[in-house]
Design an enzyme around this catalytic site. Structure first.
Site, PDB file in Angstrom:
ATOM      1  CD  GLU A 183      -3.628  -5.751   4.242  1.00 22.29           C
ATOM      2  OE1 GLU A 183      -4.413  -4.897   4.709  1.00 22.29           O
ATOM      3  OE2 GLU A 183      -2.393  -5.592   4.202  1.00 22.29           O
ATOM      4  CD  GLU A 238      -2.969  -0.998   2.330  1.00 25.63           C
ATOM      5  OE1 GLU A 238      -2.878  -0.071   3.149  1.00 25.63           O
ATOM      6  OE2 GLU A 238      -3.897  -1.817   2.364  1.00 25.63           O
TER       7      GLU A 238
HETATM    8  C1  BGC Z   1      -3.046  -2.286   6.086  1.00 29.37           C
HETATM    9  C2  BGC Z   1      -3.066  -3.028   7.407  1.00 29.37           C
HETATM   10  C3  BGC Z   1      -4.148  -2.452   8.292  1.00 29.37           C
HETATM   11  C4  BGC Z   1      -5.473  -2.633   7.613  1.00 29.37           C
HETATM   12  C5  BGC Z   1      -6.657  -2.141   8.400  1.00 29.37           C
HETATM   13  C6  BGC Z   1      -4.403  -1.978   5.536  1.00 29.37           C
HETATM   14  O1  BGC Z   1      -4.403  -0.681   5.017  1.00 29.37           O
HETATM   15  O2  BGC Z   1      -2.226  -2.927   5.160  1.00 29.37           O
HETATM   16  O3  BGC Z   1      -1.798  -2.977   7.970  1.00 29.37           O
HETATM   17  O4  BGC Z   1      -4.156  -3.003   9.572  1.00 29.37           O
HETATM   18  O5  BGC Z   1      -5.475  -1.939   6.396  1.00 29.37           O
HETATM   19  O6  BGC Z   1      -6.583  -0.774   8.601  1.00 29.37           O
END
Ligand code: BGC
Length: 457
Positions: free
Chosen positions: A355, A170
């Protein structure tokens, strides 16, 4: 409940996993010769994190890694996405290698392989060595070489055992949070620094991929977070704001990495004279062949024109929307939309959802060892369905990593938000799989067929 026999399954070889990041789970940031990172420094600066929370202990994964891998195996995970801490391995950021730091990740990878879990290694999940920040960090052009050096140490040590590598996690958050608005380390607020940090991140990405091609034999990619932007109204102002916000958040990094250019809105509408002209050779370095892209997806934004600085666009809260504890609207359709958009714009590269997940208020662990988290279960079900819809529309989606395996340190929000499918008691470090973890295990076991079943409650 038996899985629905008519349910559509996910493609053969689809990788089911969970994700974490070094600073958010490891703890012991200075152990065994490691150096501090910008997050160690930032979190120890009064007022920067909720409740003054730091990563000094976090989930104590640095000591509990073996049990955590056993936990992953008990959930049936096929893949684990984690990040390495640059300053554990190179305490000064460059030069001297701290063998003990490297050994930690080597043991972790061996244990994962032993349990049949494929490692996906991210080189940079926001924790720049503090020693490099002292030399300008992402504002120093040399950071491209520093990053390639760090990557090369890991490639030499782990390639073959690790077959899927990610350069950056990111980059948009690194620059927007770290250099424009200052809510994340290193906490700068400068319209002039932001484009420089952006460009050097992308040059570092390119340099690390180039170095990988000389040393590594497997796959390397980039992870971006994407948030589809929908106009609040059809007014010319809202439509222009939506286009601007989309260019800034969604196109900026993928265009650079895959098309070798930045969207024109960055200079023309957002940064103006703060956006420098870059040399052609920089673009040649940035645009490297990638084996895959990783997409992190949490929410969408319904966008309107505002006077926010410097984007002049903002999100409109939806009266009928469902929101998570971080104030993000639950909008699974946005994931399908953006995967189709990425396929059409960038040519259907192999894609992992690296994610996806949600912070909800979770009740305490019940006496029978359960945490009932129906909202998170529903979130996962809807987003996996949205991914399957994208696959049906021709997107080459290869895997899904839920964020996150464990409740963990949510950056500046400290321990106040829980994203885990496994509950962590921060007093005792006891891990308790939530109902969402059990639900996800079943989805893995049935290769996705069970996601069509009604939720257990
Ligand atoms: C990040 C994580 C973060 C998650 C929730 C993502 O932007 O890669 O490290 O915990 O979002 O905010």
């Amino acid at each position: 409940m038996a899985a629905n026999p008519n349910a559509r399954r996910f493609p053969e070889g689809f990788l089911w996993g969970a994700a974490t990041a070094a600073h958010q789970i490891e703890g012991s940031p200075m152990a065994d010769g490691a150096g501090p990172s910008i997050w160690t420094r930032f979190a120890h600066t009064p007022g920067m994190t909720v409740n003054g929370d730091t990563g000094d202990v976090a989930c104590d994964h640095y000591n509990r890694w073996k049990d955590d891998v056993a936990l992953m195996a008990s959930l049936g995970l096929k893949a684990y996405r984690f990040s390495t801490s640059w300053s554990r391995i190179l305490p000064d950021g460059t030069g001297r290698v701290n063998q003990k730091g490297l050994d930690f990740y080597s043991r972790l990878v061996d244990e994962l392989l032993d349990k049949g879990i494929e490692p996906l290694l991210t080189l940079y999940h926001w924790d720049l060595p503090a020693a490099l920040d002292d030399r300008g960090g992402w504002l120093n052009r040399d950071v491209a070489d520093w990053f390639a050096e760090y990557g090369s140490v890991l490639y030499r040590a782990l390639d073959g055992r690790v077959k899927k590598w990610v350069t950056l996690n990111e980059p948009w958050v690194v620059t927007d949070g770290g250099y424009l608005h200052g809510a994340l380390a290193p906490g700068h607020r400068s319209k002039y620094e932001t484009p420089i940090a952006t460009h050097n991140l992308m040059r570092a990405h390119g340099a690390a991929v180039k170095a990988y091609r000389e040393i590594g034999k497997h796959e390397i990619g980039l992870v971006v977070n994407i948030e589809p932007k929908y106009p609040n109204t059809q007014s010319p102002e809202d439509l222009a704001a939506t286009k601007r916000a989309h260019a800034y958040m969604n196109e900026q990094y993928l265009d650079a990495a895959l098309l070798g250019k930045y969207p024109p809105e960055l200079k023309n509408e957002i940064f103006g004279d703060a956006w420098p002209e870059w040399a052609d050779e920089d673009y040649a370095l940035i645009k490297q062949k990638l084996d895959f892209i990783g997409i992190n997806y949490y929410t969408r934004s319904v966008t309107q024109a505002t006077d926010s600085y410097p984007l002049k666009a903002g999100a409109v809260r939806q009266k009928l929307g469902t929101y998570t504890e971080t104030g993000w609207e639950v909008f699974p359709q946005g994931l399908t939309d953006l995967l189709v958009w990425a396929k059409d714009r960038y040519g259907n590269l192999p894609t992992y959802i690296t994610e996806n997940g949600a912070a909800f208020f979770d009740p305490a662990v019940a006496e029978e060892g359960r945490v009932r988290d129906p909202l998170r279960m529903g979130y996962l079900k809807k987003h996996l369905t949205a991914i399957r819809d994208a696959i049906d529309q021709g997107c080459d989606i290869r895997g899904y990593m839920v964020w996150s395996l464990l409740d963990n340190l949510e950056w500046s929000l400290g321990f106040s938000k829980r994203f885990g499918i496994v509950h962590v008691n921060y007093g005792t470090q006891e891990r308790t799989p939530k109902d969402s973890a059990r639900w996800y295990s079943k989805a893995i076991e049935t290769h996705g067929a069970s996601i069509d079943d009604p939720l257990p409650y």
